[in-house]
Scaffold this motif. Structure first.
Motif, PDB file in Angstrom:
ATOM      1  N   ASP A  97      -4.345  -0.669   8.968  1.00 53.39           N
ATOM      2  CA  ASP A  97      -5.596  -1.019   8.298  1.00 53.39           C
ATOM      3  C   ASP A  97      -5.369  -2.063   7.205  1.00 53.39           C
ATOM      4  N   GLU A  98      -4.238  -1.956   6.508  1.00 50.32           N
ATOM      5  CA  GLU A  98      -3.976  -2.872   5.389  1.00 50.32           C
ATOM      6  C   GLU A  98      -3.400  -4.201   5.854  1.00 50.32           C
TER       7      GLU A  98
ATOM      8  N   VAL B 164       1.345   5.425   0.570  1.00 54.69           N
ATOM      9  CA  VAL B 164       0.766   6.614   1.203  1.00 54.69           C
ATOM     10  C   VAL B 164       1.792   7.744   1.072  1.00 54.69           C
TER      11      VAL B 164
ATOM     12  N   THR C 218      -1.324   9.239   9.897  1.00 52.67           N
ATOM     13  CA  THR C 218      -2.132   8.651   8.831  1.00 52.67           C
ATOM     14  C   THR C 218      -1.390   7.495   8.175  1.00 52.67           C
TER      15      THR C 218
ATOM     16  N   ARG D  75      -1.563   4.471  10.518  1.00 44.67           N
ATOM     17  CA  ARG D  75      -2.911   3.887  10.531  1.00 44.67           C
ATOM     18  C   ARG D  75      -3.208   3.143   9.233  1.00 44.67           C
ATOM     19  N   SER D  76      -2.741   3.681   8.116  1.00 43.67           N
ATOM     20  CA  SER D  76      -2.969   3.024   6.831  1.00 43.67           C
ATOM     21  C   SER D  76      -2.293   1.665   6.783  1.00 43.67           C
TER      22      SER D  76
ATOM     23  N   VAL E  91       0.866  -1.172   0.000  1.00 38.74           N
ATOM     24  CA  VAL E  91       0.000   0.000   0.000  1.00 38.74           C
ATOM     25  C   VAL E  91       0.907   1.227   0.000  1.00 38.74           C
TER      26      VAL E  91
END
Length: 408
Positions: free
Chosen positions: A238-239, A219, A231, A234-235, A217
Protein backbone atom coordinates in the motif's frame (compact mmCIF):
# COMPACT_ATOMS: atom_id res chain seq x y z
CA UNK A 1 29.34 -17.05 62.69
CA UNK A 2 27.43 -14.04 63.96
CA UNK A 3 27.07 -12.20 67.24
CA UNK A 4 28.37 -14.85 69.65
CA UNK A 5 32.02 -14.49 68.64
CA UNK A 6 32.67 -11.42 66.56
CA UNK A 7 36.44 -11.88 66.55
CA UNK A 8 36.32 -15.09 64.48
CA UNK A 9 34.11 -15.02 61.42
CA UNK A 10 34.01 -17.50 58.53
CA UNK A 11 35.47 -15.94 55.40
CA UNK A 12 37.32 -13.10 57.15
CA UNK A 13 40.93 -13.11 58.34
CA UNK A 14 40.55 -10.30 60.88
CA UNK A 15 44.29 -9.73 61.54
CA UNK A 16 44.89 -9.43 57.78
CA UNK A 17 41.86 -7.15 57.47
CA UNK A 18 43.18 -4.95 60.30
CA UNK A 19 46.48 -4.55 58.44
CA UNK A 20 44.59 -3.54 55.31
CA UNK A 21 42.47 -1.04 57.27
CA UNK A 22 45.56 0.48 58.85
CA UNK A 23 46.98 1.16 55.39
CA UNK A 24 43.84 2.21 53.50
CA UNK A 25 41.16 3.45 55.92
CA UNK A 26 42.22 6.77 57.54
CA UNK A 27 39.47 6.76 60.21
CA UNK A 28 40.42 3.27 61.47
CA UNK A 29 41.48 3.34 65.14
CA UNK A 30 42.72 -0.24 65.54
CA UNK A 31 41.16 -3.60 66.39
CA UNK A 32 38.24 -5.06 64.44
CA UNK A 33 35.26 -7.23 65.29
CA UNK A 34 32.84 -8.47 62.66
CA UNK A 35 29.56 -10.24 62.11
CA UNK A 36 28.16 -11.90 59.02
CA UNK A 37 24.92 -10.22 58.00
CA UNK A 38 21.89 -12.08 56.71
CA UNK A 39 21.04 -11.63 53.04
CA UNK A 40 23.42 -10.34 50.38
CA UNK A 41 24.33 -13.90 49.43
CA UNK A 42 25.50 -13.08 45.91
CA UNK A 43 28.52 -11.84 47.88
CA UNK A 44 29.10 -12.36 51.61
CA UNK A 45 28.37 -9.22 53.62
CA UNK A 46 29.94 -8.36 57.00
CA UNK A 47 29.50 -5.49 59.42
CA UNK A 48 32.87 -4.61 60.97
CA UNK A 49 33.72 -2.08 63.65
CA UNK A 50 36.70 -0.79 65.59
CA UNK A 51 34.42 0.24 68.45
CA UNK A 52 33.91 3.74 67.07
CA UNK A 53 33.21 3.61 63.36
CA UNK A 54 31.40 0.90 61.39
CA UNK A 55 31.92 -0.36 57.85
CA UNK A 56 30.55 -3.05 55.55
CA UNK A 57 32.96 -5.54 53.94
CA UNK A 58 31.83 -7.59 50.94
CA UNK A 59 33.63 -10.60 49.47
CA UNK A 60 32.72 -13.50 47.14
CA UNK A 61 31.10 -16.58 48.72
CA UNK A 62 33.22 -19.45 49.94
CA UNK A 63 31.99 -21.92 47.31
CA UNK A 64 32.12 -21.87 43.50
CA UNK A 65 32.00 -18.49 41.79
CA UNK A 66 30.05 -17.14 38.86
CA UNK A 67 32.15 -14.27 37.43
CA UNK A 68 29.22 -12.10 36.42
CA UNK A 69 27.58 -12.41 39.85
CA UNK A 70 30.67 -12.11 42.05
CA UNK A 71 32.80 -9.48 40.33
CA UNK A 72 33.79 -7.40 43.36
CA UNK A 73 35.72 -4.77 41.42
CA UNK A 74 32.77 -4.17 39.13
CA UNK A 75 30.45 -3.75 42.12
CA UNK A 76 32.81 -1.38 43.92
CA UNK A 77 33.44 0.69 40.80
CA UNK A 78 29.71 1.32 40.34
CA UNK A 79 29.18 2.29 43.99
CA UNK A 80 32.16 4.65 43.88
CA UNK A 81 31.02 6.19 40.60
CA UNK A 82 27.51 6.91 41.90
CA UNK A 83 28.78 8.96 44.84
CA UNK A 84 27.50 12.51 44.40
CA UNK A 85 24.78 11.42 41.97
CA UNK A 86 21.06 11.44 42.68
CA UNK A 87 21.27 7.76 43.65
CA UNK A 88 21.69 7.00 47.38
CA UNK A 89 24.72 4.74 47.87
CA UNK A 90 27.04 4.04 50.78
CA UNK A 91 30.35 5.90 50.67
CA UNK A 92 33.01 3.77 48.97
CA UNK A 93 36.00 3.48 51.31
CA UNK A 94 38.56 1.05 49.85
CA UNK A 95 38.98 -1.90 47.51
CA UNK A 96 41.28 -4.83 48.22
CA UNK A 97 42.66 -7.28 45.71
CA UNK A 98 43.28 -11.00 46.17
CA UNK A 99 46.78 -10.21 47.50
CA UNK A 100 45.53 -7.86 50.21
CA UNK A 101 44.94 -10.44 52.92
CA UNK A 102 41.70 -12.31 52.30
CA UNK A 103 42.84 -14.28 49.27
CA UNK A 104 39.95 -12.88 47.20
CA UNK A 105 38.95 -9.38 46.07
CA UNK A 106 36.83 -7.47 48.59
CA UNK A 107 35.30 -4.05 49.08
CA UNK A 108 34.84 -1.72 52.03
CA UNK A 109 32.04 0.85 52.19
CA UNK A 110 30.57 2.87 55.03
CA UNK A 111 27.85 1.29 57.16
CA UNK A 112 24.45 2.93 56.76
CA UNK A 113 21.95 2.48 59.57
CA UNK A 114 18.49 1.34 58.57
CA UNK A 115 15.71 -1.12 59.22
CA UNK A 116 15.74 -4.35 57.24
CA UNK A 117 12.45 -6.18 56.75
CA UNK A 118 13.13 -9.92 56.56
CA UNK A 119 9.77 -11.56 57.31
CA UNK A 120 6.13 -11.14 56.36
CA UNK A 121 5.36 -10.54 60.01
CA UNK A 122 7.80 -7.63 60.17
CA UNK A 123 6.26 -6.18 57.02
CA UNK A 124 2.70 -6.43 58.29
CA UNK A 125 3.73 -4.69 61.51
CA UNK A 126 4.23 -1.50 59.48
CA UNK A 127 1.38 0.89 58.66
CA UNK A 128 0.07 0.60 55.10
CA UNK A 129 1.19 4.15 54.42
CA UNK A 130 4.77 3.23 55.37
CA UNK A 131 4.73 0.13 53.17
CA UNK A 132 3.47 2.20 50.23
CA UNK A 133 6.11 4.88 50.87
CA UNK A 134 8.89 2.29 50.83
CA UNK A 135 7.57 0.60 47.68
CA UNK A 136 7.27 3.86 45.76
CA UNK A 137 10.62 4.96 47.14
CA UNK A 138 12.24 1.84 45.69
CA UNK A 139 10.71 2.54 42.28
CA UNK A 140 11.87 6.16 42.44
CA UNK A 141 15.45 5.15 43.25
CA UNK A 142 15.49 2.64 40.39
CA UNK A 143 14.23 5.34 38.05
CA UNK A 144 16.96 7.73 39.21
CA UNK A 145 19.56 4.98 38.78
CA UNK A 146 18.56 4.38 35.17
CA UNK A 147 18.54 8.11 34.51
CA UNK A 148 22.25 8.40 35.33
CA UNK A 149 24.45 9.14 32.31
CA UNK A 150 27.29 6.56 32.55
CA UNK A 151 29.73 8.97 30.92
CA UNK A 152 28.95 11.70 33.42
CA UNK A 153 29.98 9.51 36.37
CA UNK A 154 33.08 7.98 34.78
CA UNK A 155 31.51 4.75 33.55
CA UNK A 156 31.95 5.29 29.81
CA UNK A 157 32.40 1.91 28.14
CA UNK A 158 31.22 0.09 31.27
CA UNK A 159 29.09 -2.97 30.61
CA UNK A 160 26.97 -3.44 27.51
CA UNK A 161 24.18 -0.84 27.43
CA UNK A 162 22.99 -1.90 23.97
CA UNK A 163 19.70 -3.71 24.30
CA UNK A 164 19.67 -3.48 28.09
CA UNK A 165 15.90 -3.28 28.47
CA UNK A 166 15.31 -6.14 26.06
CA UNK A 167 17.78 -8.35 27.94
CA UNK A 168 16.24 -7.53 31.31
CA UNK A 169 12.70 -8.20 30.13
CA UNK A 170 13.73 -11.47 28.48
CA UNK A 171 15.78 -12.58 31.52
CA UNK A 172 12.87 -11.82 33.85
CA UNK A 173 10.45 -13.73 31.65
CA UNK A 174 12.79 -16.74 31.31
CA UNK A 175 13.19 -16.88 35.10
CA UNK A 176 9.42 -16.68 35.52
CA UNK A 177 8.96 -19.60 33.13
CA UNK A 178 11.26 -21.72 35.31
CA UNK A 179 9.66 -20.99 38.68
CA UNK A 180 5.98 -20.54 37.84
CA UNK A 181 3.55 -23.01 39.40
CA UNK A 182 0.46 -21.96 37.45
CA UNK A 183 -0.58 -19.89 34.45
CA UNK A 184 -1.04 -16.17 35.11
CA UNK A 185 -2.59 -14.34 32.20
CA UNK A 186 -1.56 -10.97 33.64
CA UNK A 187 2.09 -12.02 33.55
CA UNK A 188 1.83 -12.97 29.89
CA UNK A 189 0.14 -9.67 29.07
CA UNK A 190 2.79 -7.73 30.99
CA UNK A 191 5.59 -9.50 29.12
CA UNK A 192 3.89 -8.86 25.79
CA UNK A 193 3.53 -5.16 26.57
CA UNK A 194 7.12 -4.78 27.77
CA UNK A 195 8.54 -6.71 24.82
CA UNK A 196 6.46 -4.62 22.42
CA UNK A 197 8.61 -1.58 23.12
CA UNK A 198 10.54 -2.62 19.99
CA UNK A 199 7.93 -0.59 18.13
CA UNK A 200 9.74 2.45 19.52
CA UNK A 201 12.92 1.22 17.85
CA UNK A 202 11.07 0.91 14.54
CA UNK A 203 9.94 4.52 14.81
CA UNK A 204 13.50 5.63 15.53
CA UNK A 205 14.90 3.77 12.52
CA UNK A 206 12.13 5.11 10.30
CA UNK A 207 13.12 8.61 11.39
CA UNK A 208 16.70 8.02 10.29
CA UNK A 209 15.46 6.73 6.92
CA UNK A 210 13.28 9.78 6.39
CA UNK A 211 16.19 12.06 7.32
CA UNK A 212 17.93 10.78 4.16
CA UNK A 213 14.97 11.90 2.06
CA UNK A 214 13.52 8.41 1.63
CA UNK A 215 10.15 7.01 2.64
CA UNK A 216 9.46 4.61 5.52
CA UNK A 217 6.47 2.93 7.12
CA UNK A 218 6.52 0.99 10.40
CA UNK A 219 4.27 -1.95 11.27
CA UNK A 220 4.75 -3.64 14.65
CA UNK A 221 4.40 -7.34 13.85
CA UNK A 222 4.32 -10.59 15.81
CA UNK A 223 5.90 -12.83 13.18
CA UNK A 224 4.49 -15.89 14.93
CA UNK A 225 1.07 -14.79 13.72
CA UNK A 226 0.56 -15.46 9.98
CA UNK A 227 -2.23 -12.89 9.84
CA UNK A 228 0.05 -10.13 11.14
CA UNK A 229 2.67 -11.07 8.55
CA UNK A 230 0.01 -10.70 5.83
CA UNK A 231 -0.84 -7.26 7.23
CA UNK A 232 2.84 -6.30 7.13
CA UNK A 233 3.16 -7.28 3.47
CA UNK A 234 -0.05 -5.48 2.51
CA UNK A 235 1.08 -2.34 4.33
CA UNK A 236 4.33 -2.31 2.37
CA UNK A 237 2.49 -2.72 -0.93
CA UNK A 238 0.00 0.00 0.00
CA UNK A 239 2.83 2.41 0.83
CA UNK A 240 5.41 1.55 -1.83
CA UNK A 241 3.49 -0.40 -4.45
CA UNK A 242 5.77 -3.46 -4.17
CA UNK A 243 8.03 -5.56 -1.94
CA UNK A 244 11.54 -6.02 -3.31
CA UNK A 245 13.48 -7.32 -0.29
CA UNK A 246 12.60 -9.19 2.90
CA UNK A 247 15.15 -9.56 5.72
CA UNK A 248 13.92 -12.17 8.19
CA UNK A 249 15.74 -10.98 11.32
CA UNK A 250 13.26 -11.62 14.15
CA UNK A 251 14.75 -14.01 16.67
CA UNK A 252 14.84 -15.02 20.33
CA UNK A 253 16.94 -17.53 22.23
CA UNK A 254 17.69 -18.87 25.67
CA UNK A 255 20.16 -21.30 27.22
CA UNK A 256 18.29 -24.13 28.96
CA UNK A 257 19.46 -27.74 29.52
CA UNK A 258 17.44 -30.08 27.33
CA UNK A 259 16.08 -32.06 30.28
CA UNK A 260 14.78 -28.87 31.89
CA UNK A 261 13.38 -27.05 28.87
CA UNK A 262 9.59 -26.84 28.92
CA UNK A 263 7.50 -27.53 25.81
CA UNK A 264 6.27 -23.94 25.96
CA UNK A 265 9.82 -22.52 25.92
CA UNK A 266 10.85 -24.74 23.01
CA UNK A 267 7.76 -23.89 20.97
CA UNK A 268 8.15 -20.17 21.63
CA UNK A 269 11.68 -20.09 20.19
CA UNK A 270 10.75 -22.19 17.14
CA UNK A 271 7.58 -20.18 16.59
CA UNK A 272 9.54 -16.93 16.23
CA UNK A 273 12.81 -18.08 14.68
CA UNK A 274 11.54 -20.65 12.18
CA UNK A 275 7.77 -20.40 11.83
CA UNK A 276 7.89 -16.61 11.89
CA UNK A 277 10.42 -16.54 9.05
CA UNK A 278 8.19 -18.87 7.03
CA UNK A 279 5.03 -16.82 7.57
CA UNK A 280 6.83 -13.59 6.65
CA UNK A 281 8.39 -15.17 3.55
CA UNK A 282 5.05 -16.64 2.54
CA UNK A 283 3.24 -13.30 2.91
CA UNK A 284 5.89 -11.36 1.00
CA UNK A 285 6.43 -14.11 -1.57
CA UNK A 286 2.83 -13.76 -2.70
CA UNK A 287 3.37 -10.11 -3.72
CA UNK A 288 7.05 -10.10 -4.76
CA UNK A 289 7.97 -9.68 -8.40
CA UNK A 290 10.85 -11.38 -10.31
CA UNK A 291 14.19 -9.98 -9.19
CA UNK A 292 13.15 -9.78 -5.54
CA UNK A 293 15.29 -11.20 -2.73
CA UNK A 294 14.73 -12.80 0.68
CA UNK A 295 17.56 -13.00 3.20
CA UNK A 296 17.01 -15.20 6.25
CA UNK A 297 19.20 -14.44 9.26
CA UNK A 298 20.11 -17.88 10.57
CA UNK A 299 23.06 -18.53 12.91
CA UNK A 300 26.39 -20.28 13.06
CA UNK A 301 24.68 -22.50 15.64
CA UNK A 302 22.72 -23.99 12.77
CA UNK A 303 26.10 -25.24 11.50
CA UNK A 304 28.22 -25.99 14.59
CA UNK A 305 27.77 -26.86 18.27
CA UNK A 306 27.16 -24.17 20.85
CA UNK A 307 29.13 -23.56 24.02
CA UNK A 308 25.80 -23.46 25.93
CA UNK A 309 22.71 -25.72 25.94
CA UNK A 310 20.53 -24.14 23.23
CA UNK A 311 18.54 -26.97 21.68
CA UNK A 312 15.55 -24.85 20.63
CA UNK A 313 17.67 -22.05 19.19
CA UNK A 314 20.05 -24.36 17.32
CA UNK A 315 17.17 -26.45 15.96
CA UNK A 316 15.28 -23.36 14.79
CA UNK A 317 18.33 -21.94 13.01
CA UNK A 318 19.25 -25.26 11.39
CA UNK A 319 15.64 -25.48 10.26
CA UNK A 320 15.84 -21.95 8.84
CA UNK A 321 18.83 -22.97 6.73
CA UNK A 322 16.80 -25.91 5.38
CA UNK A 323 13.84 -23.63 4.75
CA UNK A 324 16.11 -21.30 2.78
CA UNK A 325 17.16 -24.11 0.43
CA UNK A 326 13.61 -25.30 -0.08
CA UNK A 327 12.11 -21.87 -0.80
CA UNK A 328 14.94 -21.17 -3.24
CA UNK A 329 14.14 -24.42 -5.02
CA UNK A 330 10.43 -23.52 -5.22
CA UNK A 331 10.58 -19.81 -6.02
CA UNK A 332 13.78 -18.89 -7.85
CA UNK A 333 13.00 -20.69 -11.09
CA UNK A 334 9.22 -20.24 -11.08
CA UNK A 335 8.87 -16.78 -9.56
CA UNK A 336 12.32 -15.21 -9.93
CA UNK A 337 12.70 -14.71 -6.17
CA UNK A 338 16.13 -15.47 -4.77
CA UNK A 339 16.25 -16.86 -1.22
CA UNK A 340 19.51 -16.96 0.75
CA UNK A 341 20.63 -16.95 4.36
CA UNK A 342 23.43 -15.52 6.45
CA UNK A 343 24.74 -17.48 9.43
CA UNK A 344 26.26 -14.91 11.79
CA UNK A 345 28.81 -15.95 14.38
CA UNK A 346 29.10 -14.04 17.64
CA UNK A 347 28.60 -10.29 17.36
CA UNK A 348 28.11 -7.57 19.93
CA UNK A 349 24.33 -7.73 20.15
CA UNK A 350 21.38 -7.95 22.52
CA UNK A 351 21.69 -11.74 22.63
CA UNK A 352 25.43 -11.90 23.37
CA UNK A 353 25.29 -8.99 25.83
CA UNK A 354 23.86 -11.30 28.49
CA UNK A 355 26.76 -13.81 28.26
CA UNK A 356 29.64 -13.35 30.73
CA UNK A 357 32.39 -11.76 28.64
CA UNK A 358 35.20 -14.02 29.87
CA UNK A 359 33.28 -17.21 29.05
CA UNK A 360 32.23 -15.92 25.65
CA UNK A 361 35.71 -14.81 24.62
CA UNK A 362 37.25 -18.10 25.76
CA UNK A 363 34.82 -19.97 23.50
CA UNK A 364 35.47 -17.63 20.57
CA UNK A 365 39.26 -17.90 20.87
CA UNK A 366 38.95 -21.69 20.88
CA UNK A 367 36.67 -21.88 17.83
CA UNK A 368 37.36 -18.87 15.62
CA UNK A 369 40.63 -18.37 13.70
CA UNK A 370 39.99 -14.61 13.98
CA UNK A 371 39.58 -14.84 17.76
CA UNK A 372 37.22 -11.88 18.19
CA UNK A 373 33.60 -10.78 18.07
CA UNK A 374 32.23 -9.69 14.74
CA UNK A 375 31.52 -6.03 14.02
CA UNK A 376 28.09 -4.87 12.92
CA UNK A 377 29.24 -3.47 9.57
CA UNK A 378 30.77 -6.86 8.71
CA UNK A 379 27.35 -8.49 8.99
CA UNK A 380 25.57 -5.58 7.30
CA UNK A 381 27.79 -5.92 4.24
CA UNK A 382 26.93 -9.62 3.85
CA UNK A 383 23.18 -8.98 4.15
CA UNK A 384 23.31 -6.10 1.64
CA UNK A 385 25.29 -8.30 -0.76
CA UNK A 386 22.70 -11.10 -0.67
CA UNK A 387 19.79 -8.67 -0.90
CA UNK A 388 21.22 -6.75 -3.89
CA UNK A 389 21.79 -7.60 -7.58
CA UNK A 390 25.47 -8.06 -6.70
CA UNK A 391 24.50 -11.64 -5.75
CA UNK A 392 22.17 -12.19 -8.72
CA UNK A 393 23.62 -15.66 -9.44
CA UNK A 394 23.32 -16.87 -5.84
CA UNK A 395 20.26 -18.59 -4.39
CA UNK A 396 19.66 -21.29 -1.80
CA UNK A 397 23.03 -20.50 -0.22
CA UNK A 398 23.99 -19.89 3.39
CA UNK A 399 26.82 -17.41 3.87
CA UNK A 400 28.64 -17.93 7.17
CA UNK A 401 29.80 -14.62 8.64
CA UNK A 402 31.46 -16.18 11.65
CA UNK A 403 35.17 -15.43 11.69
CA UNK A 404 35.89 -18.94 10.41
CA UNK A 405 34.04 -20.80 13.19
CA UNK A 406 32.10 -23.14 10.92
CA UNK A 407 35.25 -24.07 8.97
CA UNK A 408 37.55 -24.33 11.97
Amino acid sequence: MTGADETTVDGLDLPALERFFSAHVPEFRGGLSAELLQGGRSNLTYRVTDGQARWVVRRPPLGGLTPSAHDMQREYRVVAALAGSDVPVARAVAFGGADDGLGVPFSVVEHVDGRVIRTVEQLHALPDTEIARCAYGLVDVLARLHAVDPGAVGLTGFGQPQGYLTRQVQRWYDQWQRVRTRELADMERLYARLAARRADRLTEVAGHVRDTGRRAVTVATDVGDPGQCETLARSAVDEFGRVDILINNAGIGMAVPALKESPEDFRRVVDVNLNGAYWAAQACGRVMEPGSSIVNVASVLGLIKSYAPQAAYAASKAGLIGLTRDLAQQWTGRRGIRVNAVAPGYFTSEMTAGIPEEQLMTFIRQTSPMGRLGLQHELDAAVVFLASPASSYITGATLAVDGGMSGH
